[in-house]
Design an enzyme around this catalytic site. Structure first.
Site, short mmCIF file in Angstrom:
data_model
loop_
_atom_site.label_atom_id
_atom_site.label_comp_id
_atom_site.label_asym_id
_atom_site.label_seq_id
_atom_site.Cartn_x
_atom_site.Cartn_y
_atom_site.Cartn_z
N HIS A 31 34.43 42.75 32.81
CA HIS A 31 34.73 44.11 33.30
C HIS A 31 34.59 45.12 32.17
O HIS A 31 34.93 44.87 31.03
CB HIS A 31 36.05 44.22 34.04
CG HIS A 31 37.30 43.98 33.23
ND1 HIS A 31 37.90 44.94 32.48
CD2 HIS A 31 38.06 42.85 33.10
CE1 HIS A 31 38.99 44.45 31.92
NE2 HIS A 31 39.11 43.19 32.26
N ASP A 42 40.08 42.62 25.84
CA ASP A 42 40.15 42.82 27.30
C ASP A 42 39.44 44.10 27.67
O ASP A 42 40.04 45.15 27.69
CB ASP A 42 41.62 42.85 27.72
CG ASP A 42 41.80 42.91 29.23
OD1 ASP A 42 40.83 42.66 29.96
OD2 ASP A 42 42.92 43.24 29.67
N GLU A 64 38.57 46.96 36.93
CA GLU A 64 39.27 45.68 37.16
C GLU A 64 40.77 45.91 37.02
O GLU A 64 41.58 45.38 37.80
CB GLU A 64 38.80 44.64 36.12
CG GLU A 64 39.34 43.23 36.35
CD GLU A 64 40.68 42.95 35.68
OE1 GLU A 64 41.29 41.92 36.00
OE2 GLU A 64 41.13 43.76 34.86
N GLU A 65 41.14 46.72 36.02
CA GLU A 65 42.57 46.86 35.67
C GLU A 65 43.38 47.48 36.80
O GLU A 65 44.55 47.16 36.98
CB GLU A 65 42.71 47.67 34.38
CG GLU A 65 42.07 47.03 33.15
CD GLU A 65 42.75 45.73 32.72
OE1 GLU A 65 43.70 45.29 33.37
OE2 GLU A 65 42.30 45.15 31.70
ZN LIG Z 1 43.53 43.50 31.62
ZN LIG Z 2 40.65 41.79 31.81
#
Ligand SMILES: [Zn+2]
Ligand SMILES: [Zn+2]
Ligand SMILES: [Zn+2]
Ligand SMILES: [Zn+2]
Lengths: 429, 429
Positions: free
Chosen positions: B249, B261, B293-294
């Site tokens: 992502h 991340d 995504e988050e």
């Molecule tokens: Zn995350």
């Molecule tokens: Zn992630």
């Protein structure tokens, strides 16, 4: 906390209990603030509950500095914020901030050798990395950028200065600490960015050397206020006029809770004297919790001035102010004849894993002021490998203290203080 | 960064170069922001420079959330600030904040079993610690407090909720992450405090159970905006209509630079496809960089809806979204007949230290949406022991990536993707 004198016995957790109480109940305690005053009241109450024979405070004047907001942003095309903190004592920026191109130097020395043409109207960035060391031995080489950077940058016409934090961790905390101005040199804003942000900024500069930063800070310097040293004694049973001074500093920076710097030291020296009381030491043990160490040993200077006449009766002084790591060496700063006594003392420290060190100890930051006036000193050297990971950051909190290592410190301080308090040796000779 | 297709060859540092470029030049990229848009442009430009055959973006609507200031202070007698961050999606407080007594629970479950009398008009504090694990296996047990805590607290009349960060480090960072509201339940502010602050707060509550906190947050939810999935393909040389989907992502939380991340995943999958291009893979390799995504797999849901008709032609999907630790296991989520092929594939991964795992893989957060629609998946499981030290904090920055471990990831992804792209196996069977 509510430790009663009777329940003390040989409570080797006492140092930990004290630093826990200080950091939880008082928390951050920047000199001159309301929290600083609460820490003074806290210390007096603890000393009384611990059964000290005398407890008092000694006021001194100090320049008060107040942290405001701090923001540092990188302009287009990168458009991002960096983690920044004002250095202690720094002026703020105009309300709209200062926007300017950056010029990077690897060290303070490099900056001092630069030309006005390179620096004028820029924001100076000193990107000096701190290496780890058990003695924190590289701190002295790097901290100059923090202390003197603003003056050197201003002399060359810079608008502001930011430094890579004087810290050895890649955690994204900016390390604060005191900076200084010089009479006749323009006072420009000074701030520190975290180590990862310094790396980020240098990568950005490699891509775009024309990069513009905006710094906005709202610090205040409202003037003079009163702070205090807090002092307590266990009166000597045989030679009460001879003072064995053990110390730490009570103030802390404002972003962490000052557990390592210097709550640990406060706990160690308060507990040392409290536990020795029942042994009726021959000389007087005086615990001094210095105020405003962080602003430049202000409480220590006030103490030395106020007690000038009495310093000849200070037979010894030492300070715990290097975190909570295990003691690994016993360094001295005393007369040559006293070194035989010191070696005997060190033998008693051997079971704790403490070796004999050189006769070049400062005694600690505050105590160095007393050493300069002839007071014999020693330093129980702590393992400071990780100290500058946390030093002067929001991350200096209680959980960073290893209770076992703190206990070892207390045991070492008990031995050192007991031996000196019960001896007749003149450490000046 | 300016990587030209010709200079690629077998540049095993390519994944690192890509995540470096993304984190330095774009930085934090919260979905829906200007930075998110810059990351889309960045991804398209990189795909083009890397010589992908097709590059495009697919827009989707999303609810935009904007972080404001967050302050949390403990009232007298302790008078100190705690390190706090708003949870994603949370409403703000009234301008003057919310001041109230605190009620602590050890888990979300404990909260759900409480009575209204205990919770009404209070600030709820869930103090649930996260243990470390190579698979981050305890995350699922703890994250409920973040996701559902506000709803459960509001049902019992709470004014606000704060949680102990869903994080495994004692560094003083608060971990953000998405929270949810429920139709018909009051929307109360939700925030996380750092692990040391949670410990500090519970110590304070042990001393003074009547403790009052003040929470002030100024988040905004301005409405619907457009974000994008960015997609690029290496067209298959023999079976171009069969899609091998590899993904990560592109969005990140706003306080770190989203290196672990999920910048690492972005670098890994972009580099994998780019390096395989010269081998002329038989099936089409499609790289999908999911947006938002988050916020709750928003881009993945949009992708699945838009490509609904085409999912039968998705022969495989996988996502890299668990940091940058070494791959240690190859888990599958495919048909039973395909497991023979999978075991052969795993043998090729053995030299990298990668064992065979169970057939229960999700494929990754975004890819789990595709798996639910029948697309075969696998997961190259990464060592996540330290992942939740950094996850969703300001401390998720490039320096946390070990380039050697990232290279091992790239090598594993090259093997997995090559074998599947050059095979005729039907992984559904
Ligand atoms: Zn995350
Ligand atoms: Zn992630
Ligand atoms: Zn100190
Ligand atoms: Zn200090």
């Amino acid at each position: 906390m509510n430790v009663q004198a009777e329940s003390l016995k040989l409570d080797k957790d006492l140092a930990y209990k004290l630093v826990e109480s200080l950091t939880v109940e008082v928390g951050p305690r920047l000199a001159g603030t309301e929290a600083d005053m609460r820490s003074v009241v806290w210390a007096e109450r603890q000393f009384q509950q611990l059964g000290f024979d005398k407890v008092w405070r000694e006021p001194f004047d100090m320049l008060y500095w107040e942290r405001g907001q701090a923001n540092l942003t990188v302009a287009a095309p990168f458009n991002q914020s960096l983690v920044v903190t004002a250095l202690g004592g720094s002026v703020g920026t105009p309300f709209d901030g200062i926007s300017s191109q950056v010029v990077m130097f690897n060290t303070l020395e490099e900056l001092t050798q630069a030309s006005t043409a390179d620096v004028k109207d820029r924001i100076v960035f000193i990107n000096h990395a701190l290496e780890k060391d058990i003695r924190g031995g590289f701190y002295g080489q790097v901290v100059g950028g923090r202390a003197r950077g603003a003056v050197e940058a201003a002399k060359l016409g810079a608008k502001a200065i930011i430094i890579r934090s004087v810290g050895s961790s890649n955690n994204r905390f900016a390390h604060t600490g005191q900076m200084r101005y010089e009479e006749g040199v323009e006072r420009i804003p000074a701030a520190a960015i975290s180590v990862p942000d310094a790396q980020q900024l240098s990568k950005m500069l490699a891509i775009n050397p024309e990069l513009t930063l905006s710094l906005q800070m709202s610090n205040n310097l409202p003037g003079t206020v009163t702070s205090h040293n807090v002092i307590a004694e266990i009166t000597g049973s045989k030679r009460p006029d001879e003072i064995v001074l053990i110390s730490a500093h009570l103030d802390s920076w404002d972003e962490g809770t000052g557990a390592l710097d210097d709550g640990a030291g406060v706990g160690i020296v308060m507990a040392t004297a409290a536990l020795l009381k029942q042994e009726k030491p021959e000389r007087t043990i005086r615990v001094v919790l210095f105020g405003n160490e962080e602003g430049g040993l202000i409480g220590a200077r006030a103490y030395a001035a106020r007690h000038h006449q009495q310093l000849a009766k200070h037979v010894f002084a030492s300070e715990s102010d290097f975190g909570a790591g295990r003691v690994w060496r016993f360094d001295t700063g005393m007369g040559e004849q006293a070194l035989g006594f010191a070696r005997e003392l060190q033998k008693k420290l051997t079971p704790l894993g403490i070796a004999m060190g050189p006769n070049t100890a400062s005694g600690g930051p505050d105590v160095s002021i007393l050493k300069a006036q002839g007071v014999p000193v020693a330093s129980l050297m702590q393992d400071g490998t990780d100290y500058f990971d946390y030093h002067h950051t929001p991350n200096d909190t209680l959980d960073k203290i290893d209770p076992t290592a703190l206990k070892q410190n207390l045991e070492a301080w008990l031995i050192m203080t007991r031996e000196i308090a019960n001896s007749q040796v003149n450490l000046r000779l």
